[in-house]
Design a protein around this motif. Structure first.
Motif, PDB file in Angstrom:
ATOM      1  N   LEU A  30       0.841  -1.198   0.000  1.00 51.23           N
ATOM      2  CA  LEU A  30       0.000   0.000   0.000  1.00 51.23           C
ATOM      3  C   LEU A  30       0.873   1.244   0.000  1.00 51.23           C
ATOM      4  O   LEU A  30       2.016   1.219   0.452  1.00 51.23           O
ATOM      5  CB  LEU A  30      -0.877   0.048   1.260  1.00 51.23           C
ATOM      6  N   ARG A  31       0.315   2.333  -0.503  1.00 54.01           N
ATOM      7  CA  ARG A  31       0.992   3.612  -0.411  1.00 54.01           C
ATOM      8  C   ARG A  31       0.946   4.107   1.041  1.00 54.01           C
ATOM      9  O   ARG A  31      -0.099   4.053   1.680  1.00 54.01           O
ATOM     10  CB  ARG A  31       0.290   4.622  -1.319  1.00 54.01           C
ATOM     11  N   LYS A  32       2.095   4.599   1.499  1.00 57.78           N
ATOM     12  CA  LYS A  32       2.161   5.083   2.882  1.00 57.78           C
ATOM     13  C   LYS A  32       1.271   6.295   3.122  1.00 57.78           C
ATOM     14  O   LYS A  32       1.142   7.154   2.261  1.00 57.78           O
ATOM     15  CB  LYS A  32       3.592   5.514   3.210  1.00 57.78           C
ATOM     16  N   ASN A  33       0.715   6.349   4.302  1.00 54.04           N
ATOM     17  CA  ASN A  33      -0.049   7.514   4.734  1.00 54.04           C
ATOM     18  C   ASN A  33       0.120   7.654   6.251  1.00 54.04           C
ATOM     19  O   ASN A  33      -0.661   7.118   7.032  1.00 54.04           O
ATOM     20  CB  ASN A  33      -1.531   7.338   4.350  1.00 54.04           C
ATOM     21  N   TRP A  34       1.182   8.355   6.646  1.00 52.44           N
ATOM     22  CA  TRP A  34       1.491   8.488   8.075  1.00 52.44           C
ATOM     23  C   TRP A  34       0.453   9.353   8.777  1.00 52.44           C
ATOM     24  O   TRP A  34       0.093  10.425   8.278  1.00 52.44           O
ATOM     25  CB  TRP A  34       2.867   9.148   8.248  1.00 52.44           C
ATOM     26  N   ASN A  35      -0.013   8.886   9.928  1.00 51.65           N
ATOM     27  CA  ASN A  35      -0.922   9.671  10.760  1.00 51.65           C
ATOM     28  C   ASN A  35      -0.674   9.360  12.231  1.00 51.65           C
ATOM     29  O   ASN A  35      -0.346   8.219  12.564  1.00 51.65           O
ATOM     30  CB  ASN A  35      -2.390   9.325  10.444  1.00 51.65           C
ATOM     31  N   ASP A  83      15.204   0.959   7.814  1.00 50.25           N
ATOM     32  CA  ASP A  83      15.484   0.891   6.386  1.00 50.25           C
ATOM     33  C   ASP A  83      14.225   1.106   5.535  1.00 50.25           C
ATOM     34  O   ASP A  83      14.323   1.321   4.334  1.00 50.25           O
ATOM     35  CB  ASP A  83      16.110  -0.471   6.041  1.00 50.25           C
ATOM     36  N   LEU A  84      13.058   1.076   6.165  1.00 47.22           N
ATOM     37  CA  LEU A  84      11.805   1.201   5.413  1.00 47.22           C
ATOM     38  C   LEU A  84      11.222   2.609   5.450  1.00 47.22           C
ATOM     39  O   LEU A  84      10.109   2.850   4.968  1.00 47.22           O
ATOM     40  CB  LEU A  84      10.761   0.217   5.954  1.00 47.22           C
ATOM     41  N   SER A  85      11.964   3.539   6.061  1.00 50.06           N
ATOM     42  CA  SER A  85      11.442   4.892   6.198  1.00 50.06           C
ATOM     43  C   SER A  85      12.577   5.886   6.341  1.00 50.06           C
ATOM     44  O   SER A  85      13.663   5.544   6.794  1.00 50.06           O
ATOM     45  CB  SER A  85      10.541   4.966   7.436  1.00 50.06           C
ATOM     46  N   SER A  86      12.280   7.126   5.959  1.00 48.75           N
ATOM     47  CA  SER A  86      13.237   8.203   6.225  1.00 48.75           C
ATOM     48  C   SER A  86      13.145   8.635   7.692  1.00 48.75           C
ATOM     49  O   SER A  86      13.998   9.366   8.183  1.00 48.75           O
ATOM     50  CB  SER A  86      12.945   9.389   5.320  1.00 48.75           C
ATOM     51  N   ARG A  87      12.094   8.174   8.386  1.00 48.07           N
ATOM     52  CA  ARG A  87      11.932   8.506   9.797  1.00 48.07           C
ATOM     53  C   ARG A  87      12.826   7.630  10.655  1.00 48.07           C
ATOM     54  O   ARG A  87      13.195   6.524  10.253  1.00 48.07           O
ATOM     55  CB  ARG A  87      10.464   8.306  10.215  1.00 48.07           C
ATOM     56  N   LYS A  88      13.141   8.138  11.844  1.00 50.60           N
ATOM     57  CA  LYS A  88      13.910   7.333  12.801  1.00 50.60           C
ATOM     58  C   LYS A  88      12.954   6.673  13.787  1.00 50.60           C
ATOM     59  O   LYS A  88      11.790   7.070  13.900  1.00 50.60           O
ATOM     60  CB  LYS A  88      14.915   8.208  13.529  1.00 50.60           C
TER      61      LYS A  88
END
Ligand code: I3P
Length: 128
Positions: A30-35, A83-88
């Motif tokens: 799925l396309r990411k949608n951070w909330n 490795d799956l996100s630019s977030r830490k």
């Protein structure tokens, strides 16, 4: 359980605000949608609420507010996923049905505590 949630219920393990995105449904990407999501660990389930009004430890109680979704932790897998996100401070939760979520916090100690607590529940379910 943490001091602020103690005494609410013997089943309630943990509750708090995390950033969440679903990245797969039944194995399909799925396309990411951070909330931001109010996450409640209760019994064998991780329950997600998106309503900001439901952000309190009583939220999970039946009838109090409607969860956005709920995840059965039996057979689930956790792994650190920086490795799956630019977030830490990100980990991935994969359910037995192939749904995948990323959960993240800016606070490393907080996300580590969530990882540890969820892993304990998963481990406990294996031996039941
Ligand atoms: C995505 C969005 C996500 C990002 C993701 C992007 O773009 O920026 O926040 O994930 O990166 O594709 P869009 O809004 O156009 O869908 P992170 O924040 O977790 O890095 P990704 O494709 O590398 O997963």
């Amino acid at each position: 359980s943490s001091p602020d949630t103690e005494g609410v219920s013997p089943e309630l393990e943990k509750a708090g605000l995390l950033n969440k995105t679903k990245i797969a449904e039944g194995g399909r990407k799925l396309r990411k949608n951070w909330n931001p999501s109010w996450v409640v660990l209760v019994g064998n389930s991780l329950v997600f609420f998106k309503d900001p009004k439901s952000q309190n430890p009583d939220s999970w109680k039946p009838g109090n507010s409607r969860p956005e979704s709920s995840v059965d932790l039996r057979g689930a897998q956790l792994q650190w996923a920086d490795d799956l996100s630019s977030r830490k401070n990100v980990f991935k939760l994969r359910t037995i049905t192939g749904n995948e979520f990323l959960l993240q916090s800016e606070t490393e100690s907080l996300i580590r505590e969530w990882y540890r607590t969820i892993q304990n529940v998963i481990d406990r379910l294996v031996s039941l």
